[in-house]
Write an enzyme that holds these catalytic residues in place. Structure first.
Site, PDB file in Angstrom:
ATOM      1  CD  GLN A 249      -6.584  -3.913  -9.425  1.00 26.32           C
ATOM      2  OE1 GLN A 249      -7.288  -4.011  -8.231  1.00 26.32           O
ATOM      3  NE2 GLN A 249      -5.511  -3.514  -9.107  1.00 26.32           N
TER       4      GLN A 249
ATOM      5  CG  HIS B 175      -7.860  -1.645  -4.514  1.00 28.14           C
ATOM      6  ND1 HIS B 175      -7.421  -0.953  -3.268  1.00 28.14           N
ATOM      7  CD2 HIS B 175      -6.678  -1.865  -5.295  1.00 28.14           C
ATOM      8  CE1 HIS B 175      -6.035  -0.631  -3.664  1.00 28.14           C
ATOM      9  NE2 HIS B 175      -5.708  -1.412  -4.825  1.00 28.14           N
TER      10      HIS B 175
ATOM     11  CE1 TYR C  75       1.594   0.802  -5.256  1.00 29.03           C
ATOM     12  CE2 TYR C  75      -0.630   1.900  -4.790  1.00 29.03           C
ATOM     13  CZ  TYR C  75       0.341   0.728  -5.086  1.00 29.03           C
ATOM     14  OH  TYR C  75      -0.432  -0.384  -4.457  1.00 29.03           O
TER      15      TYR C  75
END
Length: 375
Positions: free
Chosen positions: A85, A151, A265
């Site tokens: 990310q 993140h 999750y």
């Protein structure tokens, strides 16, 4: 780069590429393709004469001309650690950009020595010919650095006094850091445009607290905007459920991971499995299931009619639509799902100086789109 045309010619060029119309239960809107061929674009800023700056996550920043043509990558960017990310992420222009040509951008910064990475924010001056960044200066660097590709957060908003808010992720493996003040993980920070903590920050002078912190208890903010009310609004990713709209205020704790509307999750409660606790802030709006919100903008213009003025727009990465949230005071009272057939991840949402809304789609062949009222 920096090519301009008359508004009529530029508009014709956009039309030549294509228009697409989507109808919702409440309104009809049309998108126009402004530019394509962007690799995972992430942030968008306006630099005048119909031109825009766009960041690409692999580490490039380009000027998009008024005719939609992509410029070559700008020179002068610092080293960016792209992967997962991370990469080159948000960009905004200074409120006096027309005079000083200063911009701010954030990115994944590798440690100068040892290992790990973190989110950093830099200021720079766009050269007069718009080919390079000059006077590049890191004005904030998140600590501590950790080994993670997740993140980073990395959305910037400029307050009315010129200071900068930067929304920071918890780095995934360090989620409990979001509840402590000795680190920048899972925080919104506020710094001066020249660097350094804002002197009015809530934890300045408090032993054991980092002075840049504005608010805490965040997971992974991916949207930030100054609202019609002049205050900061953010959107952030929950885990599996519990994506949030928040209005971070000085010293407030937004609860992650102590309270959340999401779950682990694969299922299972996080922490105590509770959604509220005294002393912790509730979101103004939450999405379950998660939409993976990214980009945030308020409609200030009358381009879409007075009924849409004051609406808050958020992109959805997961479900690939644009969310319009109707705000009344401190409450979100309705959501309209726009562009349900877009079939692209909406990464950024901005209102341009022309009053139109612009979108970036996070794809390998990403697009810059302009949203028009239905005809």
């Amino acid at each position: 780069m920096g090519l301009t045309r008359s508004p009529a010619r530029a508009f014709a060029a956009w039309l030549a590429v294509g228009t697409f119309t989507f109808t919702t239960a409440h309104a009809q809107v049309t998108t126009e393709l402004v530019a394509s061929g962007l690799q995972n674009p992430w942030g968008l800023a306006f630099i005048g004469e119909g031109r825009m700056l766009v960041t690409e996550r692999p580490g490039r920043m380009r000027v998009v001309g008024a005719d939609g043509r992509l410029g070559v990558p700008l020179l002068g960017l610092p080293s960016v650690e792209a992967g997962g990310q991370g990469g080159l992420l948000d960009v905004i222009t200074d409120r006096d950009f027309h005079r000083n040509r200063i911009l701010y951008f954030c990115y994944s910064e590798v440690a100068a020595s040892g290992g790990g990475n973190s989110t950093a924010m830099a200021s720079a001056r766009l050269s007069s010919d718009s080919t390079r960044l000059d006077d590049v200066r890191v004005i904030f660097s998140q600590t501590p650095k950790v080994s993670s590709r997740l993140h980073f957060g990395c959305r910037i908003a400029q307050a009315g006094d010129g200071s900068l808010f930067l929304a920071l992720g918890d780095r995934y493996s360090r989620m409990n850091d979001a509840q402590t003040l000795d680190n920048h993980h899972g925080k919104v920070v506020r710094v001066r445009a020249t660097g350094g903590a804002h002197p009015d920050n809530p934890f300045v002078g408090r032993a054991g607290a980092l002075p840049e912190i504005w608010s805490l208890g965040h997971r992974n903010p991916q949207g930030a905007a100054i609202g019609i009310d002049g205050r900061l609004w953010t959107s952030e990713h929950g885990p599996q459920g519990g994506d949030e709209i928040n209005r971070p205020q000085a010293g407030k704790n937004h609860g992650w991971p102590v309270i959340t509307f999401g779950e682990n999750y694969g299922g299972g409660a996080i922490g105590e499995g509770i959604t509220s606790k005294p002393g912790l802030e509730q979101p103004l709006h939450q999405w379950t299931p998660s939409i993976a919100p990214s980009g945030l903008a308020f409609i200030r213009s009358e381009r879409y009619g007075k009924a849409w003025q004051g609406s808050l727009l958020a992109g959805s990465l997961k479900f690939r639509y644009l969310s319009r949230l109707v705000i009344e005071g401190d409450r979100v009272v309705r959501e309209d799902k726009l562009l349900p057939d877009l079939n692209q991840r909406v990464r950024d949402v901005r209102e341009g100086p022309d009053g139109f809304i612009y979108l970036l789609t996070d794809e390998r062949n990403g697009q810059l789109l302009r949203l028009l009222p239905g005809r």
